[in-house]
Design a protein around this motif. Structure first.
Motif, PDB file in Angstrom:
ATOM      1  N   ILE A 326       0.838  -1.204   0.000  1.00  9.43           N
ATOM      2  CA  ILE A 326       0.000   0.000   0.000  1.00  9.43           C
ATOM      3  C   ILE A 326       0.871   1.251   0.000  1.00  9.43           C
ATOM      4  O   ILE A 326       1.869   1.329   0.705  1.00  9.43           O
ATOM      5  N   GLN A 327       0.468   2.242  -0.801  1.00  9.18           N
ATOM      6  CA  GLN A 327       1.119   3.546  -0.808  1.00  9.18           C
ATOM      7  C   GLN A 327       0.039   4.632  -0.864  1.00  9.18           C
ATOM      8  O   GLN A 327      -1.116   4.353  -1.171  1.00  9.18           O
ATOM      9  N   ASN A 328       0.421   5.851  -0.530  1.00  7.15           N
ATOM     10  CA  ASN A 328      -0.529   6.962  -0.649  1.00  7.15           C
ATOM     11  C   ASN A 328       0.162   8.176  -1.259  1.00  7.15           C
ATOM     12  O   ASN A 328       0.142   9.275  -0.727  1.00  7.15           O
ATOM     13  N   SER A 329       0.768   7.947  -2.416  1.00  6.93           N
ATOM     14  CA  SER A 329       1.541   9.004  -3.072  1.00  6.93           C
ATOM     15  C   SER A 329       0.684  10.204  -3.447  1.00  6.93           C
ATOM     16  O   SER A 329       1.195  11.328  -3.541  1.00  6.93           O
ATOM     17  N   ASP A 330      -0.621   9.994  -3.653  1.00  4.56           N
ATOM     18  CA  ASP A 330      -1.490  11.107  -4.049  1.00  4.56           C
ATOM     19  C   ASP A 330      -1.979  11.922  -2.861  1.00  4.56           C
ATOM     20  O   ASP A 330      -2.577  12.986  -3.047  1.00  4.56           O
ATOM     21  N   ALA A 331      -1.766  11.446  -1.648  1.00  2.00           N
ATOM     22  CA  ALA A 331      -2.244  12.153  -0.454  1.00  2.00           C
ATOM     23  C   ALA A 331      -1.168  13.108   0.060  1.00  2.00           C
ATOM     24  O   ALA A 331       0.006  13.000  -0.279  1.00  2.00           O
ATOM     25  N   GLU A 332      -1.589  14.051   0.882  1.00  2.14           N
ATOM     26  CA  GLU A 332      -0.639  14.974   1.491  1.00  2.14           C
ATOM     27  C   GLU A 332       0.356  14.198   2.354  1.00  2.14           C
ATOM     28  O   GLU A 332       0.035  13.153   2.920  1.00  2.14           O
ATOM     29  N   ASN A 333       1.559  14.728   2.471  1.00  2.00           N
ATOM     30  CA  ASN A 333       2.613  14.017   3.190  1.00  2.00           C
ATOM     31  C   ASN A 333       2.240  13.681   4.623  1.00  2.00           C
ATOM     32  O   ASN A 333       2.555  12.599   5.121  1.00  2.00           O
ATOM     33  N   PHE A 334       1.574  14.617   5.309  1.00  3.54           N
ATOM     34  CA  PHE A 334       1.271  14.359   6.715  1.00  3.54           C
ATOM     35  C   PHE A 334       0.365  13.143   6.877  1.00  3.54           C
ATOM     36  O   PHE A 334       0.361  12.502   7.922  1.00  3.54           O
ATOM     37  N   GLN A 335      -0.391  12.797   5.830  1.00  2.00           N
ATOM     38  CA  GLN A 335      -1.298  11.655   5.931  1.00  2.00           C
ATOM     39  C   GLN A 335      -0.579  10.319   5.851  1.00  2.00           C
ATOM     40  O   GLN A 335      -1.196   9.270   6.061  1.00  2.00           O
TER      41      GLN A 335
END
Length: 430
Positions: A326-335
């Motif tokens: 899982i990654q969240n490259s599209d979300a803001e860094n703090f998330q």
């Protein structure tokens, strides 16, 4: 003179209150953790574990009933849980500090095809945002650039360092490519309909990628009089020493990208995003393509998508037999600190909890190529781990008491925890 001294003292105090926690010293004493439920990151669980490490390396991982001499400092973790440090792939952590301040943003450089741009040298090891990841168990990340067609080169770092040289785990692990979309949303400010419409430039954009790859291959086979940094930076993609991370979501885009890139000399491809990857699992398996899938705390993209598609997408890919993280490259860094809870969301969709944990640990390490030392709790690997009061994939249980990076006991205090303590005190007794 007194005025200037006062200003210097005040400035020093401001820096002191804003500074990151000082990196921990190297491990000098053996550490033994006893009694906790150990989640090894490879699907295995030891209910009452005994874990020991020296000089940053795990020397024993087993059952606490084993008759083996305990060494050094002993931590009684009965009733608690131990996990490998969580790994966040494809993030701009340390490259962006304040979104609204351009001078603190180094994630996107000028140019469309810039594989020679190295994200690592812009990484700020003293970032407050980076520091805030540790209390949730996120201890390692792949620092990746964004923007353009080929954004640049990523590297993998750990979150306890003075500078990028100290932080680096794997330098220049891969190149990041943003594949064009076959559809785009209408630009309302240009008087277009807000809905999706065909991207008329798709063929031209993909041909530009093909041309660049062909030129890079030809460059690598020649003896040029002058160095072309962009073409030279693609050598690792063609000889297999670097991975090509392809950001794509649609079914057609994924198929086009993999077929085109493999036909033009790319050895190892990792898919990032993969929103419609569940529609073509056999194609991905036949091409040995792992998926760094988008995060679960999201909404469906298209009207005809299942309402819960983002929630269950990782499970669909795991059930199809793909290597998934899982990654969240599209979300803001703090998330990024919410990474554990994305995996927890997949558990609620029916995925086994230990398999869900692998989406943050063992699987991620394999995909990024650092599984020789990180991602699981095994003898001989790095002592990068943490102790939690409860289930680390649950918001209520993710309460860290200890964290170690390469055996160093790192602080769990951050700017946010300091503010929390300050204002909790303000309202006590009211």
């Amino acid at each position: 003179m007194k005025k200037y001294i006062t200003l210097l003292i005040a400035f020093g105090l401001v820096l002191q209150t804003m500074a990151q926690q000082t990196p921990a010293p190297k491990q000098t004493e053996a550490i033994t953790i006893e009694g906790a439920t150990a989640h090894l990151g490879n699907g295995e669980v030891i209910e009452s574990s005994l874990i020991m490490f020296e000089e940053g390396i795990l020397t024993f991982v087993g059952d606490s009933k084993m008759k083996i001499a305990r060494k050094g400092k002993i931590i009684n973790a009965t009733g608690k849980h131990i996990y490998p440090g969580f790994i966040a792939p494809a993030k701009t952590l340390g490259l962006v500090e304040i979104d609204a301040v351009r001078a603190t943003k180094d994630e996107d450089e000028i140019g469309d095809f810039i594989p020679h741009v190295r994200s690592l040298i812009a990484y700020n090891a003293e970032s407050k945002v980076v520091e805030s990841m540790r209390p949730n168990g996120v201890l390692i990340a792949q620092i990746a650039p964004t923007g353009g067609r080929i954004s640049g080169t990523s590297s993998i770092v750990q979150f306890d360092a003075w500078n990028w040289e100290d932080a680096a785990i794997k330098v220049d692990d891969g190149v990041h490519l943003n594949w064009p979309n076959t559809f785009r949303q209408g630009r309302w400010w240009a008087g277009e309909d807000r809905g999706y419409q065909p991207n008329k430039d798709y063929n031209e954009q993909t041909q530009a990628i093909v041309t660049f790859f062909k030129n890079a291959v030809a460059y690598g086979k020649s003896t040029p009089k002058e160095v072309n940094p962009a073409y030279a930076a693609m050598k690792g993609v063609f000889d297999g020493s670097q991975k090509l991370y392809v950001h794509a979501d649609g079914e057609k885009e994924i198929i086009d990208a993999i077929n085109t890139l493999k036909a033009n000399g790319t050895k190892e491809i990792v898919l990032i995003g993969g929103y419609h990857a569940y529609k073509i699992p056999e194609f991905l398996k036949s091409n040995n393509i792992p998926v760094l899938v988008q995060y679960t705390h999201n909404l469906p993209v298209y009207d005809d998508d299942d309402y819960d598609l983002p929630y269950k997408l990782p499970k669909l890919l795991v059930d199809a037999g793909l290597m998934v993280a899982i990654q969240n490259s599209d979300a803001e860094n703090f998330q990024t600190r919410n990474l554990p809870f994305y995996a927890g969301q997949v558990v609620q969709q029916g995925l086994d909890k230990e398999i869900a944990l692998q989406l943050l640990t063992g699987n991620t390490a394999k995909i990024l190529g650092i599984d020789d030392m990180y991602g699981t709790l095994e003898n001989g690997k790095s002592a990068t781990l943490f102790i939690s009061e409860g289930d680390a994939l649950d918001m209520a249980g993710n309460q860290l008491t200890h964290a170690f990076i390469d055996g160093r006991s790192v602080s769990l205090e951050t700017h946010q925890t300091e503010l929390w303590k300050r204002y909790m005190g303000k309202y006590e007794g009211e």
